[in-house]
Design an enzyme around this catalytic site. Structure first.
Site, PDB file in Angstrom:
ATOM      1  N   GLU A 167       0.812  -1.217   0.000  1.00 36.89           N
ATOM      2  CA  GLU A 167       0.000   0.000   0.000  1.00 36.89           C
ATOM      3  C   GLU A 167       0.851   1.276   0.000  1.00 36.89           C
ATOM      4  O   GLU A 167       0.690   2.141   0.881  1.00 36.89           O
ATOM      5  CB  GLU A 167      -0.977  -0.042   1.182  1.00 36.89           C
ATOM      6  CG  GLU A 167      -1.872  -1.270   1.102  1.00 36.89           C
ATOM      7  CD  GLU A 167      -2.803  -1.451   2.297  1.00 36.89           C
ATOM      8  OE1 GLU A 167      -2.714  -0.663   3.250  1.00 36.89           O
ATOM      9  OE2 GLU A 167      -3.621  -2.385   2.262  1.00 36.89           O
ATOM     10  N   ASN A 208       1.972  -4.356  -3.567  1.00 37.42           N
ATOM     11  CA  ASN A 208       0.560  -4.702  -3.366  1.00 37.42           C
ATOM     12  C   ASN A 208      -0.194  -3.451  -2.920  1.00 37.42           C
ATOM     13  O   ASN A 208       0.304  -2.682  -2.098  1.00 37.42           O
ATOM     14  CB  ASN A 208       0.501  -5.777  -2.257  1.00 37.42           C
ATOM     15  CG  ASN A 208      -0.868  -6.371  -2.035  1.00 37.42           C
ATOM     16  OD1 ASN A 208      -1.502  -6.834  -2.984  1.00 37.42           O
ATOM     17  ND2 ASN A 208      -1.333  -6.376  -0.789  1.00 37.42           N
ATOM     18  N   HIS A 244     -10.658  -5.425  -2.650  1.00 35.80           N
ATOM     19  CA  HIS A 244     -11.718  -5.339  -1.633  1.00 35.80           C
ATOM     20  C   HIS A 244     -12.884  -4.580  -2.266  1.00 35.80           C
ATOM     21  O   HIS A 244     -12.900  -3.354  -2.293  1.00 35.80           O
ATOM     22  CB  HIS A 244     -11.201  -4.612  -0.392  1.00 35.80           C
ATOM     23  CG  HIS A 244     -10.113  -5.340   0.316  1.00 35.80           C
ATOM     24  ND1 HIS A 244     -10.332  -6.554   0.937  1.00 35.80           N
ATOM     25  CD2 HIS A 244      -8.799  -5.051   0.490  1.00 35.80           C
ATOM     26  CE1 HIS A 244      -9.184  -6.969   1.483  1.00 35.80           C
ATOM     27  NE2 HIS A 244      -8.246  -6.084   1.219  1.00 35.80           N
ATOM     28  N   GLU A 272      -6.479 -10.116  -2.238  1.00 38.68           N
ATOM     29  CA  GLU A 272      -7.269 -10.037  -1.000  1.00 38.68           C
ATOM     30  C   GLU A 272      -8.756  -9.932  -1.308  1.00 38.68           C
ATOM     31  O   GLU A 272      -9.489  -9.147  -0.691  1.00 38.68           O
ATOM     32  CB  GLU A 272      -6.810  -8.829  -0.155  1.00 38.68           C
ATOM     33  CG  GLU A 272      -5.324  -8.852   0.172  1.00 38.68           C
ATOM     34  CD  GLU A 272      -4.878  -7.676   1.044  1.00 38.68           C
ATOM     35  OE1 GLU A 272      -5.726  -6.948   1.586  1.00 38.68           O
ATOM     36  OE2 GLU A 272      -3.648  -7.499   1.184  1.00 38.68           O
ATOM     37  N   ASP A 274     -12.550  -9.751  -1.613  1.00 43.88           N
ATOM     38  CA  ASP A 274     -13.845  -9.896  -0.935  1.00 43.88           C
ATOM     39  C   ASP A 274     -14.800  -8.905  -1.576  1.00 43.88           C
ATOM     40  O   ASP A 274     -14.387  -8.040  -2.346  1.00 43.88           O
ATOM     41  CB  ASP A 274     -13.753  -9.770   0.594  1.00 43.88           C
ATOM     42  CG  ASP A 274     -12.963  -8.586   1.095  1.00 43.88           C
ATOM     43  OD1 ASP A 274     -12.969  -7.534   0.420  1.00 43.88           O
ATOM     44  OD2 ASP A 274     -12.337  -8.701   2.166  1.00 43.88           O
TER      45      ASP A 274
HETATM   46  O1  G3I Z   1      -4.015  -8.252  18.436  1.00 40.27           O
HETATM   47  C1  G3I Z   1      -4.835  -7.201  18.945  1.00 40.27           C
HETATM   48  C2  G3I Z   1      -5.494  -7.624  20.251  1.00 40.27           C
HETATM   49  O2  G3I Z   1      -4.519  -7.853  21.234  1.00 40.27           O
HETATM   50  C3  G3I Z   1      -6.472  -6.526  20.670  1.00 40.27           C
HETATM   51  O3  G3I Z   1      -7.177  -6.956  21.796  1.00 40.27           O
HETATM   52  C4  G3I Z   1      -7.450  -6.223  19.569  1.00 40.27           C
HETATM   53  C5  G3I Z   1      -8.377  -5.073  19.939  1.00 40.27           C
HETATM   54  O4  G3I Z   1      -8.777  -4.326  18.825  1.00 40.27           O
HETATM   55  O5  G3I Z   1      -6.739  -5.847  18.404  1.00 40.27           O
HETATM   56  C6  G3I Z   1      -5.888  -6.862  17.919  1.00 40.27           C
HETATM   57  O6  G3I Z   1      -5.253  -6.408  16.770  1.00 40.27           O
HETATM   58  C7  G3I Z   1      -6.035  -6.381  15.601  1.00 40.27           C
HETATM   59  C8  G3I Z   1      -5.302  -7.158  14.524  1.00 40.27           C
HETATM   60  O7  G3I Z   1      -6.004  -7.073  13.306  1.00 40.27           O
HETATM   61  C9  G3I Z   1      -5.139  -8.629  14.879  1.00 40.27           C
HETATM   62  O8  G3I Z   1      -6.397  -9.231  15.009  1.00 40.27           O
HETATM   63  C10 G3I Z   1      -6.225  -4.946  15.179  1.00 40.27           C
HETATM   64  O9  G3I Z   1      -7.036  -4.268  16.129  1.00 40.27           O
HETATM   65  C11 G3I Z   1      -6.877  -4.894  13.827  1.00 40.27           C
HETATM   66  O10 G3I Z   1      -6.898  -3.544  13.361  1.00 40.27           O
HETATM   67  C12 G3I Z   1      -6.086  -5.735  12.841  1.00 40.27           C
HETATM   68  O11 G3I Z   1      -6.785  -5.675  11.631  1.00 40.27           O
HETATM   69  C13 G3I Z   1      -6.088  -6.193  10.511  1.00 40.27           C
HETATM   70  C14 G3I Z   1      -5.852  -5.087   9.498  1.00 40.27           C
HETATM   71  O12 G3I Z   1      -5.233  -5.634   8.354  1.00 40.27           O
HETATM   72  C15 G3I Z   1      -4.983  -3.973  10.035  1.00 40.27           C
HETATM   73  O13 G3I Z   1      -4.795  -3.026   9.058  1.00 40.27           O
HETATM   74  C16 G3I Z   1      -6.934  -7.280   9.922  1.00 40.27           C
HETATM   75  O14 G3I Z   1      -7.029  -8.368  10.826  1.00 40.27           O
HETATM   76  C17 G3I Z   1      -6.318  -7.742   8.605  1.00 40.27           C
HETATM   77  O15 G3I Z   1      -7.210  -8.618   7.970  1.00 40.27           O
HETATM   78  C18 G3I Z   1      -6.073  -6.537   7.714  1.00 40.27           C
HETATM   79  O16 G3I Z   1      -5.473  -6.954   6.523  1.00 40.27           O
HETATM   80  C19 G3I Z   1      -5.203  -5.931   5.576  1.00 40.27           C
HETATM   81  C20 G3I Z   1      -4.013  -6.366   4.760  1.00 40.27           C
HETATM   82  O17 G3I Z   1      -2.939  -6.665   5.598  1.00 40.27           O
HETATM   83  C21 G3I Z   1      -3.617  -5.282   3.773  1.00 40.27           C
HETATM   84  N1  G3I Z   1      -4.730  -4.906   2.955  1.00 40.27           N
HETATM   85  C22 G3I Z   1      -5.956  -4.566   3.651  1.00 40.27           C
HETATM   86  C23 G3I Z   1      -6.353  -5.675   4.613  1.00 40.27           C
HETATM   87  C24 G3I Z   1      -7.657  -5.348   5.301  1.00 40.27           C
HETATM   88  O18 G3I Z   1      -7.528  -4.231   6.134  1.00 40.27           O
END
Ligand code: G3I
Length: 481
Positions: A167, A208, A244, A272, A274
């Site tokens: 990104e 990406n 997305h 990715e 969806d």
């Molecule tokens: O691990 C913490 C946990 O300890 C905490 O309690 C919880 C509370 O919010 O957060 C947890 O972290 C989260 C993390 O995922 C792991 O689950 C974050 O809040 C959450 O923001 C994070 O989201 C991820 C996101 O990227 C961050 O930008 C998504 O799971 C993940 O699917 C998403 O993936 C991205 C790709 O890498 C890049 N392209 C877009 C895609 C969707 O956003």
């Protein structure tokens, strides 16, 4: 991949699937249309491989403890992208600490199921630990090169590709500011690519991004960047189109966009995928999603340089969408119970397989005489209630868990004593108290096999605001949950 190796991989997958089935973990899988372990040649990965492509999914560490999810993942997909486990905040939480445990677990799952791995990601402005942003500018390049080299070396020979930089662009095509851009200017991208190539010469190196699926300012900028990198001899192998999407909004220029990147000699991957919609999902949106998945797959298959497609998550239950876009969800090919949706069947068809009925792109049809689902029918209901002193709002989601589409529905249920329906939406409701019948409104008459529909009502109550009970769909009792 050589034909012999591919055949060996297929045999390996079949054995892995049988092992899971033998362990009793394949209940959901066994009911999936042709089934994850079902008819030979019917899975997404089999069909994709027959076309020289892969079909992948994202998996997170927590997903690995869900046996229903992993059964589907292992059976249907041949590529895994770690959802979060190879991001900088996990793999190098402090300057002196590397943690590859979570990523290693994803790689182990992939190996056990004869799947390859898309490494995601080495350099990204997001999920970046704060210590990197706090570095003096003069130390950022060394930190980035150390991170890229250490991580790519750890996974050397174990990943098919790396999203080396993730990104990098703003929507207008300018480069996004980040710790890396601020310290090194645009040169950080070439530097990261060169460092990754030196660490793992056999991994395909990608840039990406999202919103670069069609021809627009942002994808133009990506095109200019990768053209320039190639002309300078910087190692770059591919461009990832995150994809997305929102239902009905696949860019009409997607195929042409894939073609122009491929014409540079680059691989292109849908990384990715969806396709989100407002929830509860309408039959029309689920049908549109099926059309959208077929369109995306056709766009990839039309260009030989498009090497594969990955969905972001296995099913709606593990998708990132509801957490990121309030009111949206249902974005994947599998519903909340990992049952295949119309989009799964249309994906199979688009890949050259046989999905069976219903036609995934068929419009919902109206019906004044609801059909009784055939043998093997089933339904599941979930309810959601917001109550106040004298009233309540109840939303009901009805899922068709049978093997055939329902065309025209009648949902019967019992209201707790003292409740009286005052208004309803997405259904005609009568009578207003006691035993209630909700029927479709023609536009939402179709519930595809594996699909769902939603309706709701407001009611008065006299002290018992509990949910309705005793649901049935066209005379078939529904499970609740
Ligand atoms: O691990 C913490 C946990 O300890 C905490 O309690 C919880 C509370 O919010 O957060 C947890 O972290 C989260 C993390 O995922 C792991 O689950 C974050 O809040 C959450 O923001 C994070 O989201 C991820 C996101 O990227 C961050 O930008 C998504 O799971 C993940 O699917 C998403 O993936 C991205 C790709 O890498 C890049 N392209 C877009 C895609 C969707 O956003």
């Amino acid at each position: 991949m050589a034909a012999q190796l591919r055949a060996a991989l297929r045999r390996g997958r079949a054995l892995a699937a049988l092992a899971v089935a033998a362990a009793g973990g394949l209940l959901a899988a066994a009911t999936l249309g042709s089934g994850p372990a079902g008819a030979a040649g019917g899975t997404l990965h089999d069909l994709a491989e027959a076309k020289g492509r892969y079909f992948g999914t994202a998996l997170t560490q927590s997903n690995l403890s869900n046996s229903t999810l992993t059964a589907v993942a292992g059976a249907q997909f041949d590529m895994v992208t770690p959802g979060n486990e190879m991001k900088w905040d996990t793999t190098q939480p402090s300057a002196t600490t590397f943690n590859f445990g979570p990523g290693d677990q994803i790689v182990s799952f992939a190996k056990a199921h004869s799947m390859r791995v898309r490494g995601h990601t080495l350099v990204w402005h997001s999920q970046l630990p704060s210590w990197v942003g706090s570095l003096p500018a003069a130390q950022v390049q060394a930190a980035m090169e150390n991170h890229v080299a250490t991580q790519a070396t750890h996974y050397k020979g174990q990943v098919y590709s790396w999203d080396v930089v993730n990104e990098p662009f703003n929507e207008d095509g300018s480069l996004r500011t980040s710790a890396f851009y601020n310290a090194m200017g645009s040169g950080y991208i070439a530097d990261a690519l060169r460092t990754a190539r030196a660490a793992d010469p056999s991994a395909k190196l990608y840039l990406n991004d999202y919103n670069i699926e069609g021809v627009n300012a942002k994808s133009d900028a990506m095109y200019q960047l990768v053209s320039s990198l190639k002309s300078q001899g910087v190692p770059i192998d591919g461009v990832g189109l995150e994809s997305h999407f929102i239902v009905g909004q696949i860019p009409s220029t997607m195929k042409a966009n894939i073609q122009r990147f491929a014409a540079l000699g680059l691989d292109v991957a849908v990384t990715e995928l969806d396709d989100r919609m407002q929830v509860p999902a309408s039959a029309a949106n689920l049908a549109q999603q099926a059309t959208d998945y077929a369109t995306v797959i056709a766009n990839c298959l039309a260009v030989s340089g498009c090497v594969g497609i990955s969905q972001w998550g296995v099913g709606d239950a593990d998708s990132w969408i509801p957490g990121a876009f309030g009111g949206y969800g249902a974005a994947t090919m599998y519903d909340d119970n990992y049952q295949p949706k119309a989009s799964y069947r249309s994906a199979v068809t688009a890949l050259g397989g046989t999905a069976g009925s219903p036609s995934p792109s068929s419009s919902p049809s109206s019906s004044s005489s609801p059909s009784t689902p055939p043998t093997g029918s089933g339904c599941r209901v979930s309810t959601q209630i917001n109550a106040w002193a004298t009233g309540l709002t109840e939303n009901v989601t009805v899922s068709n868990t049978g093997g055939s589409a329902v065309n025209g529905w009648s949902v019967k249920f019992t209201l707790p004593g003292g409740q009286t329906v005052t208004s309803a939406w997405n259904a005609a409701v009568s009578p207003a108290g006691g035993q209630v019948t909700a029927t479709d409104l023609a536009y939402n008459a179709a519930i595809p096999a594996g699909g769902s529909t939603g309706f709701g009502f407001n009611a008065n109550h006299t002290g018992n605001p509990a949910a309705a009970t005793g649901f049935s769909l066209n005379g078939v009792a529904c499970t609740v949950g």
